[in-house]
Design an enzyme around this catalytic site. Structure first.
Site, short mmCIF file in Angstrom:
data_model
loop_
_atom_site.label_atom_id
_atom_site.label_comp_id
_atom_site.label_asym_id
_atom_site.label_seq_id
_atom_site.Cartn_x
_atom_site.Cartn_y
_atom_site.Cartn_z
N ASP A 74 0.89 -1.16 0.00
CA ASP A 74 0.00 0.00 0.00
C ASP A 74 0.92 1.21 0.00
O ASP A 74 1.45 1.59 1.05
CB ASP A 74 -0.90 -0.02 1.23
CG ASP A 74 -1.81 1.20 1.29
OD1 ASP A 74 -2.30 1.62 0.24
OD2 ASP A 74 -2.03 1.72 2.40
N GLU A 77 -1.63 -1.48 -5.06
CA GLU A 77 -2.86 -0.75 -5.38
C GLU A 77 -2.62 0.17 -6.57
O GLU A 77 -1.57 0.80 -6.67
CB GLU A 77 -3.29 0.06 -4.16
CG GLU A 77 -4.68 0.63 -4.25
CD GLU A 77 -5.11 1.24 -2.94
OE1 GLU A 77 -5.76 0.53 -2.16
OE2 GLU A 77 -4.79 2.41 -2.70
N ASP A 128 -2.36 0.93 7.30
CA ASP A 128 -1.59 0.77 6.06
C ASP A 128 -1.17 -0.68 5.85
O ASP A 128 -1.16 -1.17 4.72
CB ASP A 128 -0.36 1.69 6.08
CG ASP A 128 -0.77 3.16 6.12
OD1 ASP A 128 -1.41 3.61 5.16
OD2 ASP A 128 -0.46 3.83 7.11
#
Length: 179
Positions: free
Chosen positions: A7, A66, A138
């Site tokens: 992430d 992502e 996170d």
């Protein structure tokens, strides 16, 4: 097979490592690469070094990250994109295949709704991986990205079944790593 989920962020980059060899994904490690203040180039170097260290430590076969999304603040979006690009270059330099997932797709995969908030993602990651405590946001997001790869590689993502509908509702059922 070990999957490294990332992430990305310019201040905090979350990571999640899963073993997806068995019938259910198994937790290996997770945490955050905390980027020290400084010039952008030094921050990106820290992202690269952190991801390289994770690759050396866990020897993943796959890298999942992502996709970029549009933020309200163009400067923030640009910095996020640079951190994301740095992580992808690190994975590519280490010979890893890179898989990218939209934030909405990740949320859908782990919570059942693409509009889930961070707390819902944290809760479901904790439950799906049978963790004793919720990881930081996170890290939970990174684990969710790795879980999404696991589901996608097994054909379990709802998007893969989008065409089958009955009575106006999606015909897919909610899934767990066991299904």
């Amino acid at each position: 097979m070990i999957v490294l989920g990332i992430d990305p962020g310019s201040r905090i980059t979350g990571y999640g490592v899963l073993d997806v060899s068995g019938s259910r994904p198994a937790y290996v490690a997770s945490g955050c690469i905390r980027i020290q203040p400084g010039e952008l180039a030094q921050k990106l170097a820290q992202v690269y070094a952190g991801v390289a260290e994770l690759i050396a430590r866990h020897a993943p076969a796959v890298f999942a990250i992502e996709q970029v999304f549009l933020a309200r603040n163009p400067d923030s979006a640009l910095k996020l994109g640079q951190a994301r690009g740095t992580a992808i270059v690190c994975a590519a330099n280490h010979g890893l295949p890179v898989h990218e997932y939209a934030a909405r797709q990740v949320k859908q995969a782990v919570t059942g709704t693409g509009a889930a908030d961070k707390a819902q993602v944290q809760h479901m990651v904790t439950a799906l991986l049978s963790l004793n405590a919720a990881p930081p946001e996170d890290a939970a997001d990174a684990l969710a990205i790795a879980l999404t790869y696991s589901y996608a590689s097994r054909g379990l993502l709802p998007e893969a079944r989008r065409g089958r509908r009955r009575g106006g509702r999606q015909a897919w059922r909610e899934f767990t790593p066991d299904s």
